[in-house]
Write a protein that holds these residues in place. Structure first.
Motif, PDB file in Angstrom:
ATOM      1  N   HIS B 233       0.864  -1.185   0.000  1.00  0.00           N
ATOM      2  CA  HIS B 233       0.000   0.000   0.000  1.00  0.00           C
ATOM      3  C   HIS B 233       0.890   1.220   0.000  1.00  0.00           C
ATOM      4  O   HIS B 233       2.113   1.121  -0.081  1.00  0.00           O
ATOM      5  CB  HIS B 233      -0.971  -0.032   1.182  1.00  0.00           C
ATOM      6  CG  HIS B 233      -0.326  -0.257   2.521  1.00  0.00           C
ATOM      7  ND1 HIS B 233       0.640   0.563   3.060  1.00  0.00           N
ATOM      8  CD2 HIS B 233      -0.521  -1.232   3.436  1.00  0.00           C
ATOM      9  CE1 HIS B 233       1.009   0.112   4.235  1.00  0.00           C
ATOM     10  NE2 HIS B 233       0.324  -0.984   4.484  1.00  0.00           N
ATOM     11  N   GLY B 261      -1.801  -7.995  -2.009  1.00  0.00           N
ATOM     12  CA  GLY B 261      -2.687  -6.871  -2.280  1.00  0.00           C
ATOM     13  C   GLY B 261      -3.507  -6.533  -1.042  1.00  0.00           C
ATOM     14  O   GLY B 261      -3.755  -7.373  -0.194  1.00  0.00           O
ATOM     15  N   PRO B 279      -3.160  -0.899  -8.229  1.00  0.00           N
ATOM     16  CA  PRO B 279      -2.199  -1.962  -8.532  1.00  0.00           C
ATOM     17  C   PRO B 279      -1.540  -1.818  -9.889  1.00  0.00           C
ATOM     18  O   PRO B 279      -0.354  -2.105 -10.043  1.00  0.00           O
ATOM     19  CB  PRO B 279      -3.049  -3.243  -8.472  1.00  0.00           C
ATOM     20  CG  PRO B 279      -4.161  -2.903  -7.549  1.00  0.00           C
ATOM     21  CD  PRO B 279      -4.448  -1.447  -7.760  1.00  0.00           C
ATOM     22  N   HIS B 305      -3.825 -10.419  -6.219  1.00  0.00           N
ATOM     23  CA  HIS B 305      -3.786  -9.541  -7.388  1.00  0.00           C
ATOM     24  C   HIS B 305      -4.372 -10.266  -8.584  1.00  0.00           C
ATOM     25  O   HIS B 305      -3.879 -11.319  -8.977  1.00  0.00           O
ATOM     26  CB  HIS B 305      -2.344  -9.157  -7.742  1.00  0.00           C
ATOM     27  CG  HIS B 305      -1.746  -8.120  -6.847  1.00  0.00           C
ATOM     28  ND1 HIS B 305      -1.230  -8.412  -5.610  1.00  0.00           N
ATOM     29  CD2 HIS B 305      -1.572  -6.784  -7.026  1.00  0.00           C
ATOM     30  CE1 HIS B 305      -0.772  -7.293  -5.057  1.00  0.00           C
ATOM     31  NE2 HIS B 305      -0.955  -6.300  -5.903  1.00  0.00           N
ATOM     32  N   SER B 349     -13.509  -5.345  -2.324  1.00  0.00           N
ATOM     33  CA  SER B 349     -12.926  -4.459  -3.335  1.00  0.00           C
ATOM     34  C   SER B 349     -13.977  -3.536  -3.925  1.00  0.00           C
ATOM     35  O   SER B 349     -13.643  -2.583  -4.617  1.00  0.00           O
ATOM     36  CB  SER B 349     -12.265  -5.271  -4.451  1.00  0.00           C
ATOM     37  OG  SER B 349     -13.256  -5.977  -5.173  1.00  0.00           O
TER      38      SER B 349
END
Lengths: 479, 378
Positions: B233, B261, B279, B305, B349
């Motif tokens: 991050h 992730g 990303p 990811h 997400s």
């Protein structure tokens, strides 16, 4: 930064904390390279190193985090533990002791190489062959070494002229070394290879090491033989052995002469053309015949370094074009720079790999600490002979010259080396310094060994630092 | 997938803590088509509970915790899931900026009581089980007891424990966990930076970096395998490559390094503006970090990811890592040719949908088929 108020903002500790041991030297006109006790390095400018040392560097400095992460400054004792771990790792190969054992099976040879480091005789003098009795006594010593990996390398003269003894040794060593990983390598010009030899070597997983100095004009000039066709014969033999046994079984070694120096790219290209995936750009040691022919060969250390850089550039270029090709000396040095793992190349270690890494059993039963040791003996100086195969093992290792030579030539002991930033990446070569300067401790400011390695190391560190593409290529040659 | 819900409270009688659905075994537990669970309570009385309509349907071999006095039902273990974890405690001695399971100061020792009681009910064929929290090592000897019992009851089950590793700065801890000689135990320990101030900031605990490092060395000294986990991050990204360099130089004995992730749960939501990075913007940094690790023989993995957001040459490192109960795919994924190899997205997400999600329509020319990675770490 918008953090929920129940979270604390970052807190930089005051810099620089405690300084850990490191050495440094100038890298180029603007920069220095500093290396710590574990071998981690950092490239910085002089004023930053000065600020680090005198305590005026603050956490605002752009490299403050790097100096801390790479263990140049410590926040706590943990950093010392990490350095200690790296030092231990670097030394971890020592207890394995002697892994490389060279057997000189004959001095007979069909070539008359200019730089020949063995005062060879013509092909028909059988008095210069090793006998089975001597081979047996030597093998007994080989397996006194605790090393789990044993490499037996056959040297000469032209080794295949005494293939019967090679078979004898392989048979015996396979039995004696049943509990170890034993590898066999034959150093040969391959001129005498035939189907019988190939079949035997297929069955026994034997490797070949061949001299290939470069394209034909260069190779043949360096290595004359009746018919002056050394390159053609070598090339045919390489292809023949490769087809029969597989590419990984044949490796090539080049030797550099005055003539070579003008042709770095051609030499690299020749290796690629012949399908090799590695090349070792070796420096010439001028023993034996080479000593008598000084003036024709022998060259400036600077010229060699320039040659090396150009050859390496060509190797990197090939990699960028998609051909996998490793320059072995560079690979060795990059491993020593970027990792703390031990490396097994006996000529670039401290303590020297003489005796404790490699031993040579000459055709006449005398034992030398290195290949060059027997060459010195051919010139009348037996300093690097530690005894005979009939002597007992303990007296060879502990009762001879060996330990004093090792101890006195360690980088920690030698003036110059002990303060050098590169001493963990470099090594010591007591034999070279004895021969060229009269003592195995030597005098580094006038040492070509020192000059060569420092220049190459600086070159590689600059490449790793400045050239992202080159860095990726070099890193792809690891682990 | 809904794994817990409310049930009507019932008066009288002790509450049942957990049951294992075991069809055809006399009176144990039955579940009929109207979602009525029939079981015997601790005093042998027959009880009936109607399971909530949206609750995931229990199956044979599952373990449920039914609390009649509080009126809750919860899955503790699912026989057909590869992602089971033993939740040890909500307490933690760190407070990571992005923690998806925010710690609470609470006396939850009953959780281990449940776990110890539950272990004999779990199928011996379970391939892998996790230990998670909070910080499991806060439970001290009771944690060791859990691991000991795992060895006893589930000798063929791999155990993967998530921990901040700080307790192992005391060598005794490393020694004690090694002394259990569990046949297949791996610790997952995070390291977020190569410098103390940044790591300590991310975990919000001064001295954590030093303790974690000492923990690594103690664990290595006693041959306890561990992996290093790095959540990517805004705060860890600036020195991600340097962290890879640091790990490969100082901690090459880590069994693997997982570059992960961000999961947008818990504190990650709270601090999202200081954490979220697209990303597809850090592909190069990721590639450099992976290059540092592989060149030193350290094994890197990429978690969480989707393949469409990764540079193609990094696909072989991507693992299908998201636990099934929080794993979703986007609409675009239906048309994607590598969907079966891709780990998809976290359900959370939805809060920040990453840019660049797309169906891969044709395989890149240099693509070689690689087997779909089985999830190894929930």
């Amino acid at each position: 930064m918008k953090l929920n108020r129940s979270f604390s903002p970052p807190e930089r500790n005051p810099f620089p904390g405690t300084l850990l041991p490191f050495r440094f030297l100038p890298l180029d006109n603007h920069r220095y390279v500093a290396v710590n006790a574990g071998g981690e390095h950092i490239v910085s400018d002089r004023s930053s190193i000065q600020a680090l040392i005198d305590g005026s560097m603050t956490s605002e400095h752009p490299q403050a985090d790097d100096f801390e992460a790479r263990n140049f400054v410590a926040r706590s004792n943990t950093a010392i533990g990490m350095l200690a771990s790296q030092i231990r790792t670097r030394m971890s190969g020592l207890p394995d002791f002697t892994g490389l054992h060279m057997f000189v099976v004959t001095l007979r040879c069909d070539h008359s190489c200019q730089y020949c480091q063995v005062s060879r005789v013509s092909e028909d003098r059988a008095a210069f062959d090793m006998t089975p009795e001597i081979a047996d006594a030597a093998l007994a010593h080989v397996f006194k070494s605790p090393s789990p990996k044993i490499k037996i390398e056959f040297q000469g003269g032209e080794t295949l002229l005494n293939f019967e003894l090679i078979k004898y040794i392989i048979e015996k060593a396979t039995v004696l070394g049943a509990d170890r990983d034993v590898q066999f390598v034959i150093a040969t010009n391959l001129g005498f290879v035939d189907d019988e030899i190939i079949d035997y070597c297929r069955a026994k997983a034997v490797y070949f090491s061949v001299s290939l100095d470069g394209p034909a004009f260069l190779h043949d000039a360096n290595r004359p033989r009746p018919g002056n066709d050394s390159h053609a014969r070598t090339k045919n033999a390489i292809l023949r052995v490769r087809n029969a046994l597989g590419a990984e079984r044949v490796s090539a070694l080049m030797t550099t002469t005055q003539l070579s120096l003008s042709h770095p790219e051609a030499i690299v290209d020749e290796y690629v053309a012949l399908g090799f995936d590695s090349i070792f750009i070796r420096h010439l040691s001028d023993y034996g015949f080479a000593a008598r022919s000084r003036g024709r060969i022998g060259y400036q250390a600077t010229a060699f370094v320039e040659f090396f850089k150009k050859a390496l550039a060509r190797v990197i270029e090939w990699n960028l074009r998609g051909t996998h090709l490793i320059e072995s000396y560079t690979q060795l040095l990059v491993r020593r720079i970027l990792t703390a793992y031990p490396t097994g190349y006996v000529d670039l270690q401290s303590p020297s790999g003489m005796g404790i890494g490699a031993l040579l059993y000459n055709y006449n039963g005398k034992i030398y600490t290195a290949d060059e040791g027997r060459m010195l003996a051919e010139m009348g100086d037996d300093t690097f002979c530690i005894g005979h195969v009939r002597d007992d093992y303990k007296s060879l290792i502990a009762g001879s010259n060996l330990v004093p030579m090792l101890r006195e030539s360690m980088v920690e002991a030698v003036p110059g080396c002990c303060d050098c930033a590169f001493n963990l990446y470099c090594g010591t070569d007591p034999l070279y310094h004895y021969r060229s300067q009269g003592s195995w401790v030597g005098h580094r400011p006038t040492s070509e060994f020192c000059f060569r390695n420092m220049e190459i190391l600086k070159h590689l560190i600059v490449l790793l630092e400045d050239d992202e593409e080159a860095r990726r290529v070099l890193m792809s040659w690891m682990p | 997938m809904i794994l817990q819900g409310a049930i009507p409270r019932q008066e009288g009688g002790a509450y049942i803590r957990l049951v294992s659905l075991d069809w055809g075994n006399g009176h144990t537990v039955k579940l009929n088509s109207s979602r009525i669970l029939e079981f015997l309570d601790e005093e042998g009385a027959i009880r009936y509970v109607e399971l909530p309509g949206n609750l995931h349907m229990p199956k044979e071999g599952d373990v449920l915790r039914i609390d009649l006095s509080c009126g809750t039902v919860r899955f503790l273990y699912r026989r057909d899931s590869p992602h089971n974890a033993l939740f040890i405690t909500e307490r933690c001695n760190s407070r990571c900026l992005m923690c998806s399971q925010p710690p609470r100061v609470v006396d939850d020792g009953y959780l281990i009581d449940d776990i110890l009681e539950m272990l004999p009910l779990i199928s011996r064929d379970t391939v892998e089980i996790g230990i998670t929290g909070g910080e499991p090592t806060l439970l001290g000897p009771r944690l060791l007891q859990v691991i000991q019992n795992l060895k006893l009851h589930l000798p063929r089950t791999a155990v993967h424990m998530l921990t901040n590793g700080r307790s192992f700065s005391s060598e005794v801890w490393a020694k004690d966990i090694a002394a259990i000689h569990h046949p297949d135990l791996m610790l997952g320990i995070p390291l977020y930076s190569d410098v103390a101030w940044r790591h300590d900031f991310i975990v919000q605990a001064s001295g954590a970096f030093d303790e974690t490092l000492r923990g690594f060395f103690n664990l290595a000294r006693h041959n306890v395998p561990f992996e290093i986990r790095v959540v990517i991050h805004m705060q860890s990204l600036p020195r991600l490559r340097e962290l890879a360099l640091f790990i490969s130089r100082n901690l090459p004995f880590a069994k693997q390094v997982a570059l992960m992730g961000l999961e947008l749960m818990g504190f990650a939501r709270t601090n999202i503006d200081s954490l979220w990075v697209e990303p597809q913007e850090y592909g190069e940094i990721l590639r450099d970090a992976i290059g540092e690790l592989t060149s030193r023989g350290v094994n890197p993995l990429i978690f969480n990811h989707p393949l469409c957001l990764l540079p193609h040459e990094l696909w072989p490192f991507a693992v299908k890592s998201i636990s099934d109960w929080k794993n979703v795919y986007a609409e675009e994924c239906d048309a994607c040719v590598v969907r079966n190899d891709c780990g998809g997205l976290f359900a959370s997400s939805a809060l920040r949908r990453p840019a660049g999600l797309r169906a891969i329509e044709t395989l890149p020319p240099s693509h070689r088929q690689f087997p779909a990675f089985a999830p190894t770490n929930p």
